[in-house]
Design a protein around this motif. Structure first.
Motif, short mmCIF file in Angstrom:
data_model
loop_
_atom_site.label_atom_id
_atom_site.label_comp_id
_atom_site.label_asym_id
_atom_site.label_seq_id
_atom_site.Cartn_x
_atom_site.Cartn_y
_atom_site.Cartn_z
N GLU A 263 0.83 -1.21 0.00
CA GLU A 263 0.00 0.00 0.00
C GLU A 263 0.87 1.26 0.00
OE1 GLU A 263 -2.64 2.35 3.32
OE2 GLU A 263 -2.86 0.16 3.24
N LEU A 264 1.95 1.23 0.78
CA LEU A 264 2.83 2.39 0.89
C LEU A 264 3.74 2.54 -0.33
CD1 LEU A 264 3.81 2.03 4.65
CD2 LEU A 264 2.37 3.81 3.66
N ALA A 265 4.07 1.42 -0.97
CA ALA A 265 4.96 1.46 -2.13
C ALA A 265 4.41 0.54 -3.22
CB ALA A 265 6.37 1.04 -1.74
N PRO A 266 3.32 0.95 -3.88
CA PRO A 266 2.68 0.07 -4.86
C PRO A 266 3.53 -0.21 -6.09
CG PRO A 266 1.72 2.27 -4.92
CD PRO A 266 2.60 2.23 -3.72
N ASP A 267 4.59 0.57 -6.30
CA ASP A 267 5.46 0.35 -7.46
C ASP A 267 6.56 -0.65 -7.19
OD1 ASP A 267 6.57 2.16 -5.62
OD2 ASP A 267 7.87 3.04 -7.15
N ARG A 268 6.72 -1.11 -5.95
CA ARG A 268 7.79 -2.05 -5.60
C ARG A 268 7.28 -3.49 -5.68
NH1 ARG A 268 12.85 0.47 -4.58
NH2 ARG A 268 13.33 -1.70 -4.04
N TYR A 269 8.11 -4.35 -6.26
CA TYR A 269 7.71 -5.74 -6.41
C TYR A 269 7.93 -6.55 -5.14
CZ TYR A 269 12.54 -7.39 -6.62
OH TYR A 269 13.84 -7.70 -6.31
N GLU A 270 8.85 -6.12 -4.26
CA GLU A 270 9.23 -6.94 -3.11
C GLU A 270 8.07 -7.30 -2.18
OE1 GLU A 270 12.91 -4.29 -3.99
OE2 GLU A 270 10.72 -4.11 -4.03
N PRO A 271 7.19 -6.34 -1.83
CA PRO A 271 6.08 -6.74 -0.95
C PRO A 271 5.15 -7.78 -1.57
CG PRO A 271 6.38 -4.37 -0.89
CD PRO A 271 7.24 -4.88 -2.00
N LEU A 272 4.88 -7.65 -2.87
CA LEU A 272 4.01 -8.62 -3.53
C LEU A 272 4.67 -9.99 -3.59
CD1 LEU A 272 2.44 -6.62 -6.50
CD2 LEU A 272 1.55 -6.97 -4.19
N LEU A 273 5.96 -10.02 -3.88
CA LEU A 273 6.66 -11.29 -3.96
C LEU A 273 6.75 -11.93 -2.57
CD1 LEU A 273 7.98 -13.08 -6.07
CD2 LEU A 273 10.16 -11.94 -5.60
N GLY A 274 6.96 -11.10 -1.55
CA GLY A 274 6.97 -11.62 -0.19
C GLY A 274 5.63 -12.21 0.20
N LEU A 275 4.55 -11.51 -0.16
CA LEU A 275 3.21 -12.01 0.13
C LEU A 275 2.95 -13.31 -0.60
CD1 LEU A 275 0.36 -11.83 1.25
CD2 LEU A 275 -0.20 -10.22 -0.59
N LEU A 276 3.34 -13.37 -1.87
CA LEU A 276 3.13 -14.58 -2.64
C LEU A 276 3.89 -15.76 -2.04
CD1 LEU A 276 1.65 -15.64 -5.11
CD2 LEU A 276 3.58 -14.90 -6.51
N ASP A 277 5.12 -15.52 -1.64
CA ASP A 277 5.91 -16.58 -1.00
C ASP A 277 5.25 -17.04 0.30
OD1 ASP A 277 7.82 -16.67 -2.98
OD2 ASP A 277 9.24 -15.35 -1.94
N ALA A 278 4.69 -16.08 1.06
CA ALA A 278 4.03 -16.44 2.32
C ALA A 278 2.78 -17.28 2.06
CB ALA A 278 3.67 -15.17 3.10
N LEU A 279 2.03 -16.93 1.04
CA LEU A 279 0.84 -17.71 0.69
C LEU A 279 1.21 -19.13 0.31
CD1 LEU A 279 -1.14 -15.08 -1.43
CD2 LEU A 279 -1.70 -15.88 0.88
N TYR B 96 -6.78 -9.38 -5.81
CA TYR B 96 -5.79 -8.49 -5.18
C TYR B 96 -4.54 -8.37 -6.04
CZ TYR B 96 -2.27 -6.70 -2.00
OH TYR B 96 -1.25 -5.96 -1.45
N PHE B 97 -3.96 -9.50 -6.43
CA PHE B 97 -2.72 -9.45 -7.21
C PHE B 97 -2.95 -8.83 -8.59
CE2 PHE B 97 -1.01 -12.97 -4.42
CZ PHE B 97 -0.02 -12.20 -3.86
N ASN B 98 -4.11 -9.12 -9.20
CA ASN B 98 -4.40 -8.55 -10.51
C ASN B 98 -4.52 -7.03 -10.46
OD1 ASN B 98 -4.35 -11.11 -11.55
ND2 ASN B 98 -6.54 -11.22 -11.99
N GLN B 99 -4.96 -6.52 -9.33
CA GLN B 99 -5.04 -5.07 -9.16
C GLN B 99 -3.68 -4.46 -8.87
OE1 GLN B 99 -7.92 -4.81 -5.98
NE2 GLN B 99 -9.66 -4.70 -7.39
N GLN B 100 -2.82 -5.23 -8.25
CA GLN B 100 -1.54 -4.68 -7.79
C GLN B 100 -0.42 -4.74 -8.83
OE1 GLN B 100 -3.05 -3.10 -4.83
NE2 GLN B 100 -0.83 -3.14 -4.60
#
Length: 235
Positions: A140-156, A170-174
């Protein structure tokens, strides 16, 4: 970073129908910690780990004397390092590191890095709900960064969550908001979908990403290859 070269075609062969759901968070990563006590030296520590622990204590004292954002980040990293090398009670050090990163987040509420680091600590300690919430806050704070999304995906994946409609939405929007390493994330995301038999969604994601990020030729190649393989398999 994982090797994503040709990672998609192989997983199409193993198409497993899975069930399950995606529960909304019952506990937020932003729930305040009760300040944990300072961790003890790890049990069975060798001289190397004892040195790491001594360094963490030193950095802790420096942060107490001068509680700046940078010193909170430095301290969190030292406690994580102790946890990485400890032979027992690793979560004690990861939990303390998460607490320190939360303090950093309170100092700099618009910075994404403390939330991302919290997500990593919660993932390492198996607190999946808090990990998800922290990664989402970082995104949310850095929507242009891939790291949070990749971290979330790894956690899932680590917590064996299947890609429900909420997750996919969620991922399709991000991912269209990413400004760097878009292809790396999309390939990882598409693999996750394919591994859970969400074949149409995986193909759609690859198609959209290939159109949005034409500079990453991997995406067009994977879109064509995945489409061809799914057609061959009659899927």
């Amino acid at each position: 970073m994982k090797n994503y070269k040709s990672l998609l075609i192989g997983v199409i062969i193993v198409l497993i129908l899975t069930g399950g759901g995606y529960a909304l968070m019952q506990k937020s990563a932003s729930d305040e910690f009760v300040a944990p006590g300072l961790p003890y030296e790890p049990l069975g520590a060798d001289e190397q780990v004892k040195g790491m622990y001594a360094t963490a204590l030193k950095v802790h004292e420096e942060r107490v004397q001068e509680p700046t954002y940078a010193k909170y980040l430095a301290e969190g990293l030292e406690w994580k390092t102790v946890g990485d090398f400890a032979v027992a009670d690793k979560n004690t050090y990861y939990t303390y590191a998460a607490f320190v990163y939360q303090e950093a987040a309170q100092q700099k509420p618009t910075e994404w890095v403390p939330w991302f680091n919290m997500g990593n600590m919660f993932s390492l300690s198996g607190e999946w709900e808090r990990a998800e919430q922290a990664y989402k806050k970082a995104a949310e704070l850095a929507p242009d960064r891939y790291e949070p999304l990749l971290g979330l995906l790894d956690a899932l994946q680590a917590s064996k969550r299947v890609p429900t409609r909420d997750i996919i939405t969620y991922f399709n929007q991000q991912f269209p908001k990413l400004k760097s390493d878009q292809g790396t994330f999309v390939l990882h995301y598409a693999r996750y979908l394919l591994e859970n038999s969400e074949n149409k969604d995986a193909l759609s994601v690859l198609k959209v990403a290939a159109q949005m990020f034409p500079g990453d030729t991997r995406l067009q190649k994977e879109y064509e290859a995945v489409g061809k393989e799914l057609k061959r398999l009659g899927l």
